[in-house]
Design a protein around this motif. Structure first.
Motif, mmCIF file in Angstrom:
data_model
loop_
_atom_site.group_PDB
_atom_site.id
_atom_site.type_symbol
_atom_site.label_atom_id
_atom_site.label_comp_id
_atom_site.label_asym_id
_atom_site.label_seq_id
_atom_site.Cartn_x
_atom_site.Cartn_y
_atom_site.Cartn_z
ATOM 1 N N TRP A 39 0.825 -1.199 0.000
ATOM 2 C CA TRP A 39 0.000 0.000 0.000
ATOM 3 C C TRP A 39 0.860 1.250 0.000
ATOM 4 N N HIS A 43 -3.160 4.727 -0.722
ATOM 5 C CA HIS A 43 -4.041 3.617 -0.371
ATOM 6 C C HIS A 43 -4.574 3.782 1.054
ATOM 7 N N HIS A 47 -8.471 4.237 1.959
ATOM 8 C CA HIS A 47 -9.114 3.288 2.877
ATOM 9 C C HIS A 47 -9.805 4.015 4.020
ATOM 10 N N ASP A 72 -12.297 -3.385 -1.848
ATOM 11 C CA ASP A 72 -10.941 -3.335 -2.392
ATOM 12 C C ASP A 72 -10.866 -2.416 -3.614
ATOM 13 N N GLU A 76 -8.421 0.893 -4.310
ATOM 14 C CA GLU A 76 -7.527 0.971 -5.471
ATOM 15 C C GLU A 76 -7.869 2.168 -6.351
ATOM 16 N N ALA A 79 -6.659 5.436 -4.458
ATOM 17 C CA ALA A 79 -5.260 5.576 -4.064
ATOM 18 C C ALA A 79 -4.452 6.567 -4.890
#
Length: 228
Positions: A39, A43, A47, A72, A76, A79
């Motif tokens: 990460w 990321h 998150h 997820d 992604e 990020a």
């Protein structure tokens, strides 16, 4: 007994610290690696933003995430965004969670989190506080476990010790910082081992942020904990 209003205030303060640290970065630093394998710092921030929205879902009675794949994918997708966008998203999602937490509600009700895990609604703010504080450390920008508020360190140590309590693959453990003590692992009248260390090192080991090398172990070897 949980005081959700107090914990929501602590979440706000932790988020403000995080935002202050993040705004001092630039896009290059944001794209750099965090302390979490695989990460980037981007990321981590993506998150945290999506976790805030997920906890709004929890408080409002919806599934935390549509699916593991959607969770997820959201991380992604978010990020690589520029710093300005990341900061705005983090700030706005945190504000949505605060608003949901301030709405009239039955804080004794049971809510559902990920993977079928349930908990009292009153513990949701503490869970978010842990997300913000530990992931702030994960950014690797100078905020360390030793910098965490003492109240958070003590309460999160207790929370994680409780989480591993009764685990058949973990010996009965007495944890102590020399002043306070917790038990974890399998149930036993007498602990198999005693683990002693500084508060930051105990929390770091329980939270998977440190390998436990700084801890003193009496009665055996330090066990490997399962992932959180």
């Amino acid at each position: 007994m949980m005081d959700h209003a107090h914990d929501l205030a602590c979440v706000r303060e932790a988020t403000d610290r995080l935002l202050s640290a993040v705004t001092a970065l630039d896009d290059t630093a944001l794209a750099g690696p965090s302390r979490l394998p695989g990460w980037s710092r981007g990321h981590v921030l993506a998150h945290l933003a999506r976790n805030a929205d997920a906890l709004v879902n929890v408080l409002e009675g919806r599934p935390m995430y549509a699916s593991a794949e959607a969770r997820d994918a959201g991380i992604e997708e978010g990020a690589p965004r520029p710093l300005e966008v990341q900061v705005a998203d983090l700030r706005d999602s945190a504000a949505r969670l605060q608003a949901a937490g301030e709405a009239p509600a039955d804080w004794t009700r049971t809510v559902e989190l990920r993977n079928g895990v349930t908990d009292s609604a009153s513990r949701v703010p503490l869970r978010r506080w842990a997300e913000v504080e530990l992931h702030h450390v994960d950014l690797g920008t100078g905020y360390e476990l030793e910098d965490l508020p003492a109240e958070f360190t003590e309460r999160e140590t207790g929370f994680l010790a409780e989480r591993f309590s009764g685990h058949p693959g973990i010996p009965a453990i007495r944890l102590t910082d020399g002043t306070r003590a917790w038990t974890t692992g399998r149930a036993a009248d007498v602990p198999d081992i005693t683990v002693t260390g500084r508060p930051a090192d105990l929390l770091g080991w329980l939270a998977g942020r440190r390998d436990g090398a700084a801890l003193k172990v009496d009665g055996g070897e330090l066990p490997k904990l399962p992932p959180l």
